[in-house]
Design a protein around this motif. Structure first.
Motif, PDB file in Angstrom:
ATOM      1  N   GLU A 273       0.845  -1.180   0.000  1.00  0.00           N
ATOM      2  CA  GLU A 273       0.000   0.000   0.000  1.00  0.00           C
ATOM      3  C   GLU A 273       0.890   1.242   0.000  1.00  0.00           C
ATOM      4  OE1 GLU A 273      -3.384  -0.052  -0.172  1.00  0.00           O
ATOM      5  OE2 GLU A 273      -3.435  -2.235  -0.254  1.00  0.00           O
ATOM      6  N   LYS A 527      -5.199  -5.843   6.902  1.00  0.00           N
ATOM      7  CA  LYS A 527      -5.961  -4.926   6.058  1.00  0.00           C
ATOM      8  C   LYS A 527      -7.431  -5.307   6.120  1.00  0.00           C
ATOM      9  CE  LYS A 527      -6.426  -3.051   1.405  1.00  0.00           C
ATOM     10  NZ  LYS A 527      -5.996  -3.119  -0.009  1.00  0.00           N
ATOM     11  N   VAL A 532      -5.288  -0.121   6.634  1.00  0.00           N
ATOM     12  CA  VAL A 532      -4.129  -0.975   6.879  1.00  0.00           C
ATOM     13  C   VAL A 532      -3.603  -0.716   8.278  1.00  0.00           C
ATOM     14  CG1 VAL A 532      -1.792  -1.588   6.154  1.00  0.00           C
ATOM     15  CG2 VAL A 532      -3.515  -0.992   4.442  1.00  0.00           C
TER      16      VAL A 532
END
Length: 568
Positions: A273, A527, A532
């Motif tokens: 991410e 997640k 997250v």
């Protein structure tokens, strides 16, 4: 009957069969002529003896004598007739009992068996196959990649144009297709348009030809090509490859990133991410001898420690681990957080002396250039004066000679160097040098390349701190591209797994799950929907439907699946 028909069809189209059939037909024609001549002579000699027989009898007598079945009641009475019988008998033994079986076996039966064996190897994928991965060579990258694809239940097929190799792979249960790599029909039978991607991993020149062939029939299929020479990257891209991987250059750069030089600094090695996964060597910093819980990195900087490298082994975190000079922390945080921790450690000098680089091939040259760009001094040792000359612009000093020479290594700075990078292409030599360098300098950080996975444990035992192979880097790169992820290079055999939380773990805390203790995997993040979470604790609950991000080996993941099962 369908199978026999396909065998005969293949056999009839084979060039060897056409050549063999001509030889066999010529012999059969000769044999027929001999039988006719003997039958005519039979009638002529019988006429001299006053006997009269039909033409059918003549053929019958010739065949029975030539095949040694006997004369029956038809015999010659004269010496001429008996001499003729002997000649017919001997020629029959030679032509029917010796030459004919040999010719039949050599020119028909053996080729038929060969065609049957060759037809064991499929030419096309099963009818409903989709989202499969095609690979053009069974090299070290493919072998490593196959293991990972098996683990993820991703269908894959190797395309091989050498029948002997294809048979060997098929017998070893490798999913292989036989076909020419420059033939459009080969890729049509492999259902290239329904494939997820194709890995073109032959030589640079052959790769270009394959890429052009594929692009003609499948303009949109993602093509990943391996470039041995950095100069061929542009050629393969212009030919139609979507991703061209200069792996030897990358390997040199990845190894260069793992050396200790200048001040302590986090080294990003991947991304999840918007978070960076990085390594932080703590040699000669205040963190040495502290317990993980005492470091306060999460409280002070917001970063999370998700693993520890200890002499080549990634250890999961419990919070009670004691850090040593050899410890390298695997941390996760955003760019600003990593920058803040780098500023704190900037005052702690690791070692200002040049890094020692042994072995300057393609990988070593890339490592030297990468270190040079990062402002790191490098001393190089290699036997070949020519390669030393080529790499000298990036080096502090160059030493031509054998790396096992103690005096040479001492002059090159082995006793003062912060790190040594072993980049010879020989695993045995790298293992030897790792052991030798470790004995000469106990404080040295040893970074090495490796070729065969079976040698990883040995070189770690010899003293290497970090090991990475061409095959591991290649398979990681291909998988990352196939998943649309950033390339994360953690170390030999270590990879990033993102999986849904299994039913058996839903609602449990990390402490209750025992993931680290039971499998060796490190949990680095959770997640849930779009959020997250990296600040994990033993009390963190594993929610239903969330994803869990893990670090570890394929074997560790296999153990995880066996213990906890898979998500529903």
């Amino acid at each position: 009957m369908k199978f026999v028909g396909s065998q005969l069809a293949y056999y009839m189209d084979d060039r060897d069969f056409k050549r063999n059939s001509k030889v066999l037909l010529k012999f059969l024609a000769l044999l027929g002529i001999v039988i006719v001549i003997y039958s005519i002579l039979f009638h002529f000699i019988m006429g001299l003896e006053g006997q009269d027989h039909s033409w059918v009898t003549g053929f019958y007598w010739t065949l029975t004598v030539m095949s040694t079945l006997g004369f029956g009641d038809i015999t010659f009475q004269s010496d001429l007739g008996r001499l003729f019988s002997i000649i017919v008998l001997l020629s029959g033994i030679f032509m029917l009992l010796i030459v004919l079986p040999f010719a039949f076996i050599r020119h028909f039966y053996v080729p038929l068996l060969e065609s049957k064996k060759k037809n064991k190897v499929p030419r096309e994928v099963p009818a409903k196959t989709k989202d499969h991965i095609l690979i053009c060579s069974y090299d070290v990258i493919a072998r490593d990649l196959f293991e990972r694809l098996k683990q993820e239940n991703t269908p894959y097929y190797l395309i091989e144009n050498d029948m002997d190799k294809a048979l060997e792979y098929h017998d070893n249960h490798v999913p292989v297709l036989f076909g020419e790599l420059d033939n459009e029909n080969t890729f049509n039978l492999a259902k290239i348009k329904d494939a997820k991607l194709i890995l073109v991993n032959r030589g640079d020149i052959v790769n270009t030809k394959i890429i052009l062939t594929i692009r003609e029939i499948a303009p949109t299929i993602p093509i990943i090509a391996i470039a041995a020479d950095i100069d061929s990257v542009d050629v393969q891209q212009l030919s139609g490859a979507d991703h061209v991987l200069p792996l030897k250059k990358w390997l040199g750069e990845q190894l260069a990133n793992r050396v200790n030089a200048q001040h302590a600094k986090s080294q990003p090695i991947g991304q999840y991410e918007d978070l960076l996964i990085a390594e932080l060597p703590i040699h000669n910093t205040p963190l040495v001898s502290k317990i993980i819980r005492e470091t306060n990195l999460r409280q002070d900087f917001g970063i999370s420690i998700v693993g520890i490298w200890e002499r080549g082994r990634l250890q999961p975190i419990t919070g009670h681990e004691k850090l040593t000079h050899d410890s390298v922390l695997v941390i996760i945080g955003n760019k600003k957080q990593l920058h803040n921790i780098d500023e704190i450690f900037r005052d702690y000098n690791v070692n200002p002396n040049p890094v020692l680089l042994i072995g300057v091939g393609s990988v070593g040259s890339a490592a030297a250039e990468s270190l040079y760009k990062n402002g790191v001094l490098v001393n190089v040792v290699d036997k070949d004066p020519e390669v030393c000359k080529k790499v000298s612009p990036f080096c502090n000093q160059v030493f031509v000679g054998d790396a096992s020479d103690y005096k040479l290594l001492k002059r090159a700075g082995i006793m003062e160097a912060p790190s040594v990078l072993l980049s010879t292409h020989d695993d045995t030599m790298n293992i030897y040098l790792a052991s030798y360098c470790r004995q000469l300098n106990k404080e040295l950080r040893i970074v090495s390349r490796i070729s065969e996975a079976r040698n990883v444990d040995i070189i770690h035992k010899a003293g290497a701190n970090f090991v990475l192979s061409y095959s591991n880097l290649g398979s990681e790169a291909v998988l990352s591209i196939s998943k649309g992820q950033e390339l994360t290079v953690l170390g030999e055999g270590i990879t990033l797994f993102i999986i849904r939380i299994p039913l058996s773990l839903e609602g449990k805390s990390l402490a209750e799950s025992g993931i680290g203790a039971k499998t060796g995997l490190s949990v680095i993040a959770l997640k849930e929907k779009s959020e997250v979470l990296t600040r994990l604790s033993p009390d963190t609950i594993l929610p239903k439907g969330a994803e869990i991000v893990l670090l570890g080996t394929i074997e560790m993941k296999r153990k995880f699946n066996k213990i906890y099962g898979k998500a529903v």
